[in-house]
Design a protein around this motif. Structure first.
Motif, mmCIF file in Angstrom:
data_model
loop_
_atom_site.group_PDB
_atom_site.id
_atom_site.type_symbol
_atom_site.label_atom_id
_atom_site.label_comp_id
_atom_site.label_asym_id
_atom_site.label_seq_id
_atom_site.Cartn_x
_atom_site.Cartn_y
_atom_site.Cartn_z
ATOM 1 N N UNK A 135 0.832 -1.211 0.000
ATOM 2 C CA UNK A 135 0.000 0.000 0.000
ATOM 3 C C UNK A 135 0.867 1.262 0.000
ATOM 4 N N UNK A 136 1.907 1.267 0.821
ATOM 5 C CA UNK A 136 2.773 2.451 0.932
ATOM 6 C C UNK A 136 3.560 2.687 -0.362
ATOM 7 N N UNK A 137 4.104 1.618 -0.924
ATOM 8 C CA UNK A 137 4.934 1.795 -2.123
ATOM 9 C C UNK A 137 4.113 1.898 -3.408
ATOM 10 N N UNK A 138 2.786 1.716 -3.301
ATOM 11 C CA UNK A 138 1.911 1.919 -4.467
ATOM 12 C C UNK A 138 1.412 3.362 -4.559
ATOM 13 N N UNK A 139 1.665 4.171 -3.525
ATOM 14 C CA UNK A 139 1.221 5.573 -3.553
ATOM 15 C C UNK A 139 2.019 6.369 -4.575
ATOM 16 N N UNK A 140 1.368 7.344 -5.198
ATOM 17 C CA UNK A 140 2.092 8.263 -6.090
ATOM 18 C C UNK A 140 3.008 9.146 -5.238
ATOM 19 N N UNK A 141 3.994 9.793 -5.874
ATOM 20 C CA UNK A 141 4.901 10.691 -5.142
ATOM 21 C C UNK A 141 4.109 11.782 -4.414
ATOM 22 N N UNK A 142 3.122 12.296 -5.113
ATOM 23 C CA UNK A 142 2.316 13.395 -4.553
ATOM 24 C C UNK A 142 1.566 12.930 -3.292
ATOM 25 N N UNK A 143 0.937 11.752 -3.374
ATOM 26 C CA UNK A 143 0.219 11.206 -2.215
ATOM 27 C C UNK A 143 1.194 10.910 -1.077
ATOM 28 N N UNK A 144 2.326 10.310 -1.430
ATOM 29 C CA UNK A 144 3.289 9.868 -0.417
ATOM 30 C C UNK A 144 3.810 11.033 0.420
ATOM 31 N N UNK A 145 3.968 12.212 -0.209
ATOM 32 C CA UNK A 145 4.522 13.366 0.513
ATOM 33 C C UNK A 145 3.685 13.751 1.731
ATOM 34 N N UNK A 146 2.385 13.465 1.664
ATOM 35 C CA UNK A 146 1.510 13.840 2.783
ATOM 36 C C UNK A 146 1.434 12.739 3.849
ATOM 37 N N UNK A 147 2.086 11.613 3.568
ATOM 38 C CA UNK A 147 2.133 10.536 4.560
ATOM 39 C C UNK A 147 0.922 9.621 4.525
ATOM 40 N N UNK A 148 0.907 8.672 5.456
ATOM 41 C CA UNK A 148 -0.174 7.690 5.552
ATOM 42 C C UNK A 148 -0.724 7.708 6.975
ATOM 43 N N UNK A 149 -1.964 7.220 7.117
ATOM 44 C CA UNK A 149 -2.595 7.216 8.437
ATOM 45 C C UNK A 149 -3.481 5.991 8.596
#
Length: 315
Positions: free
Chosen positions: A61-75
């Motif tokens: 799930x974490x490594x499937x995020x786009x760069x833009x999404x990843x910058x805001x983190x996960x919760x």
């Protein structure tokens, strides 16, 4: 229409997580085989990173995020293995993980999550408090919610455990997994039915937390209410995506007593010399109770994890 992962999504997940997750060993025990009259193969996710299969799904799930999404983190909200798994996967990608944890979570789990560098927000130990606190965190941070089991990429990631088991040990008559929220079970079913269409997929669940059993047999989703079991990883209700996969691809769901869970857990500790948590023992408990006919069959069992408080052993 609910979005359901296909086997191709499990294959994609496997390529993504291969650099980060362990390809865990598959162990056997001559004495256990003699006791149950079958060939048992244990896929040891207790030896996975963070001590549980959860790392596979969180990592995908974490490594499937786009760069833009990843910058805001996960919760997420989690008191257990998913929290640690998401925290570690986020740290590996160099992004923030915001974890909402009930204030009564075990100290060992609070320490693990903090140790992986997550930002923890504590809340009251109710589902409503967990969800509302998480909503506030997401609103404040813009982080992407990664649900512990009702999540497309998490399910695809969990399916990689059964994929490896089948690749490493060939054909099976039965593959078993414990069921709580259904992330491991639904991923296991997707991989097994694609690779071995004739193999039965059977889930085992504590009788004191039998919502999946009732949901499966009535074909209607039944929530988990006041579950009581030593298998603390199996307290949650089935997710929506997970339930539709379970109805489509799982052959049976059976329940087991607390005494059998403890006996099976002890048996694996004593005979196989490995540490597993109570949830992992539930499939073997079902075999010991005669709930699943395994005589003269080749059976794969996914040992879901090995995280437990050693000061509170049930034996």
């Amino acid at each position: 229409m609910i979005d359901i992962p296909a086997y191709s999504d499990v294959e994609k997940a496997h390529l993504i997580i291969a650099k980060y997750a362990h390809r865990t060993p598959v162990l056997t025990s001559v004495s256990l085989n003699e006791i149950v009259g079958a060939d048992l193969f244990f896929k040891c996710e207790n030896l996975q990173k963070v001590g549980a299969f959860k790392f596979r799904g969180a990592c995908n799930a974490v490594f499937s995020l786009s760069e833009e999404e990843a910058q805001k983190g996960v919760a997420t909200h989690s008191s257990g293995n998913h929290a640690a798994a998401l925290a570690l996967a986020a740290r590996m990608r160099g992004i923030a993980a915001h974890i909402v944890m009930p204030e009564n979570s075990p100290e060992i789990k609070k320490k693990a999550v903090a140790g992986y560098g997550a930002k923890i927000t504590f809340c009251k130990p109710t589902l409503q408090a967990r969800e509302s606190t998480l909503a506030n965190v997401i609103e404040a941070t813009g982080a992407t919610e990664i649900h512990p089991y009702n999540n497309f990429n998490v399910i695809a990631g969990q399916g990689t455990a059964a994929k490896e088991l089948i690749e490493d040990k060939g054909e099976f008559d039965v593959i078993m997994a414990p069921v709580g929220g259904g992330g491991l079970l639904s991923g296991t079913a997707i991989s097994t039915k694609q690779l071995l269409p004739n193999c039965k997929v059977i889930a085992a669940e504590p009788a004191g937390a039998d919502d999946a059993f009732r949901s499966f047999h009535t074909k209607k989703w039944v929530p988990s209410e006041n579950p009581k079991t030593i298998a603390d990883g199996l307290l949650t209700s089935l997710g929506e995506r997970n339930f539709s996969i379970v109805l489509d691809k799982v052959d049976d769901v059976v329940t087991v007593s607390e005494e059998s869970i403890v006996a099976a857990m002890r048996m694996i500790w004593e005979r196989m010399k490995i540490i597993i948590e109570p949830s992992s023992a539930v499939p073997l408990a079902a075999i010991l109770e005669g709930k699943v006919d395994v005589r003269n069959k080749k059976v794969g069992i996914i040992l879901s994890g090995g995280n437990l408080d050693l000061g509170k052993l049930p034996f």
